[in-house]
Design a protein around this motif. Sequence first.
Motif, short mmCIF file in Angstrom:
data_model
loop_
_atom_site.label_atom_id
_atom_site.label_comp_id
_atom_site.label_asym_id
_atom_site.label_seq_id
_atom_site.Cartn_x
_atom_site.Cartn_y
_atom_site.Cartn_z
N ASP A 161 0.91 -1.09 0.03
CA ASP A 161 -0.14 -0.02 0.07
C ASP A 161 0.90 1.21 0.07
OD1 ASP A 161 -2.40 -1.65 0.09
OD2 ASP A 161 -2.75 -1.18 2.21
N GLY A 162 2.26 1.16 0.60
CA GLY A 162 2.74 2.54 0.88
C GLY A 162 3.93 2.87 0.02
N TRP A 163 4.45 1.76 -0.56
CA TRP A 163 6.01 2.10 -1.25
C TRP A 163 5.52 2.36 -2.74
CZ3 TRP A 163 10.74 3.47 -0.74
CH2 TRP A 163 11.59 3.36 -1.56
N ASN A 164 6.21 3.67 -3.11
CA ASN A 164 6.13 3.71 -4.78
C ASN A 164 5.06 3.48 -5.34
OD1 ASN A 164 7.83 4.59 -7.07
ND2 ASN A 164 8.29 2.32 -7.39
N VAL A 165 3.65 4.03 -4.58
CA VAL A 165 2.58 3.91 -5.18
C VAL A 165 1.90 4.98 -6.33
CG1 VAL A 165 1.84 2.43 -3.44
CG2 VAL A 165 1.60 4.73 -3.19
N ASP A 166 2.77 6.03 -6.10
CA ASP A 166 2.29 7.29 -7.11
C ASP A 166 3.51 7.70 -7.94
OD1 ASP A 166 4.29 8.32 -5.30
OD2 ASP A 166 2.89 9.62 -4.46
N GLY A 167 4.31 6.68 -8.33
CA GLY A 167 5.19 7.09 -9.37
C GLY A 167 6.49 7.33 -8.64
N GLN A 168 6.60 7.57 -7.49
CA GLN A 168 7.74 8.27 -7.18
C GLN A 168 8.25 7.32 -5.78
OE1 GLN A 168 9.99 10.67 -7.76
NE2 GLN A 168 8.92 11.52 -9.38
N PRO A 169 9.68 6.91 -5.73
CA PRO A 169 9.99 6.48 -4.47
C PRO A 169 9.65 6.86 -3.31
CG PRO A 169 11.83 7.45 -5.47
CD PRO A 169 10.71 7.57 -6.28
N GLY A 170 9.37 6.17 -2.32
CA GLY A 170 9.11 6.46 -0.74
C GLY A 170 7.77 5.90 -0.51
N PHE A 171 7.59 6.18 0.96
CA PHE A 171 6.64 5.64 1.47
C PHE A 171 5.40 6.72 1.66
CE2 PHE A 171 9.56 2.37 2.97
CZ PHE A 171 8.97 1.20 2.57
N VAL A 172 4.14 6.36 1.36
CA VAL A 172 3.19 7.65 1.46
C VAL A 172 2.91 7.36 3.02
CG1 VAL A 172 2.25 7.50 -0.50
CG2 VAL A 172 1.15 6.08 1.07
N TYR A 173 2.29 8.49 3.78
CA TYR A 173 2.06 8.54 5.11
C TYR A 173 0.89 7.58 5.50
CZ TYR A 173 0.81 10.89 9.65
OH TYR A 173 0.79 11.35 10.97
N THR A 174 -0.45 7.88 4.70
CA THR A 174 -1.46 7.19 5.15
C THR A 174 -2.17 6.54 3.90
OG1 THR A 174 -2.95 9.35 5.03
CG2 THR A 174 -1.76 8.61 7.35
N THR A 175 -3.09 5.71 4.08
CA THR A 175 -3.89 5.29 2.98
C THR A 175 -5.47 5.29 3.71
OG1 THR A 175 -3.91 2.86 3.49
CG2 THR A 175 -2.11 3.94 2.20
N ASP A 176 -6.52 5.10 2.58
CA ASP A 176 -7.70 4.76 3.05
C ASP A 176 -7.91 3.25 3.36
OD1 ASP A 176 -8.16 3.58 0.55
OD2 ASP A 176 -9.28 5.10 -0.23
N TRP A 177 -9.01 2.67 3.53
CA TRP A 177 -9.27 1.42 3.99
C TRP A 177 -9.35 0.46 2.92
CZ3 TRP A 177 -8.15 1.14 8.71
CH2 TRP A 177 -8.07 2.04 9.19
N GLU A 178 -9.26 1.07 1.72
CA GLU A 178 -9.10 0.20 0.40
C GLU A 178 -7.51 0.21 -0.05
OE1 GLU A 178 -11.61 -1.67 -0.68
OE2 GLU A 178 -12.79 -0.60 0.90
N GLY A 179 -7.09 0.99 0.67
CA GLY A 179 -5.19 1.05 0.41
C GLY A 179 -5.04 2.09 -0.56
N ALA A 180 -5.85 2.98 -1.06
CA ALA A 180 -5.53 4.10 -1.82
C ALA A 180 -4.79 5.12 -0.86
CB ALA A 180 -6.70 4.77 -2.33
N PRO A 181 -3.71 5.96 -1.53
CA PRO A 181 -3.09 6.83 -0.69
C PRO A 181 -4.00 8.09 -0.31
CG PRO A 181 -1.67 6.16 -2.55
CD PRO A 181 -3.12 5.62 -2.76
N VAL A 182 -3.78 8.82 0.91
CA VAL A 182 -4.42 9.67 1.53
C VAL A 182 -3.40 11.00 1.62
CG1 VAL A 182 -5.94 10.62 3.24
CG2 VAL A 182 -6.12 8.48 2.51
N VAL A 183 -2.55 10.78 2.48
CA VAL A 183 -1.57 11.88 2.87
C VAL A 183 -0.28 11.22 2.08
CG1 VAL A 183 -0.02 13.01 4.34
CG2 VAL A 183 -2.64 12.72 4.68
N ARG A 184 0.12 11.82 1.02
CA ARG A 184 1.25 11.18 0.21
C ARG A 184 2.61 11.93 0.61
NH1 ARG A 184 -0.58 9.43 -5.01
NH2 ARG A 184 -2.99 9.44 -5.02
#
Length: 413
Positions: free
Chosen positions: A290-313
């Motif tokens: 859910d957290g690593w490199n999920v928006d095309g850039q390396p790094g872990f997003v801070y939070t996701t929603d309950w389906e695993g989509a990033p909230v705070v990137r």
Amino acid sequence: MTTWLTSDSHHRWLEQETDRLLSFGRYAQDPRGGFGYLDADGRIDASRDVELWITCRMTHVYALGSMMGRPGAAAYVDHGVDSLLGRLRDEEHGGWFAAIGADGPTNTAKEAYGHAFVILAAASATAAGRPGAAALLDQAVAVHTERFWDDEAGMSRESFNRDWSEEEQYRGVNANMHTVEAYLAASDVLGDRELLDRAARIVTRVVDVYGRDNEWRLPEHFDLDWNPRLDYNEDEPAHPFRPYGATVGHALEWSRLTLQAASSLQQTGRATPEWMVPAARDLYAAAIRDGWNVDGQPGFVYTTDWEGAPVVRERMHWVAAEAVGAAAVLWRTTRAAEYAEQYQQWWDYIGEHLIDLDKGSWHHELSTSNEPSATVWPGKPDIYHALQATLLPRLPASPALAASLAAGNLGKA
């Protein structure tokens, strides 16, 4: 197999990074007592009060430094212990103030989060043999047992007002996570197996119940009856302590703590539940997914929603630090090659984007393009997460860091 985790040269680099971080934190001492919040240059941010959690974390890390033979570190530990026995302690009602300013307390709440860190700081200082630390640890465990520990639920309560007469109508997993950390540390120092059993009870409920029931995305917020509040802070998703949704870094941290609890149970002759190691692996895998490199850039997003989509990137430094610790302990527990490979991957990211070789320490927050930002965590408040990331790869899964250093385990894992 050849891996950084068994490399003497990598371990030497980790030791150098430990020292670099300890050097950065040396200006955090507030001469009136406690440790201040550091800005990006490593100086106390004068606009902020002395906070309990930062004071405890800095006391803890300098206790670790003292046990590693770093000259001068013991003075920082003593400063922290004196502050926790004095300026930050509520002599009238017991417990510790959440924050204090030049003229006295500025936040009189009695928070489980901060009180867990008092136990951690006191346990580490006790392991280091510092004066007053053992008495502080006894006080901290007694207060937590009397005020926060809910034996029926097998969990910690959250917070109270100054005189303990009003309880916040909220339960939180973040405070319980650090309670597990604190109880494990104190159990190792005191030889108190009841604290280990409490830690295991918390881990069981959070991981084996809440994590398993939510596809390993851990609910963070609950009502007084421990019913999840999945929409909590939906209108303030980037809250630094109570963000909306699932917090990626906490899944990584819980993964490591689950393995530490399992190892501690085994070492004390208790039966280790069969679910613990597989669940730790599942938590870690879900956090990476859910957290690593999920928006095309390396790094872990801070939070996701309950389906695993990033909230705070935004990328928080502590999440990458916890990824390092979790991967290291998972590898030591399972010897699975994937964890050794990911361990190197996380350090490569940290080295490229987070370590600040110019001003010191690590950038505490990066934007989605991995540039320094300050939407959630301005400055570089403390060195706790980063410093632990330099130690966990060099120590066994248990005992906890301070007890392990006291036992001479550094470099023998």
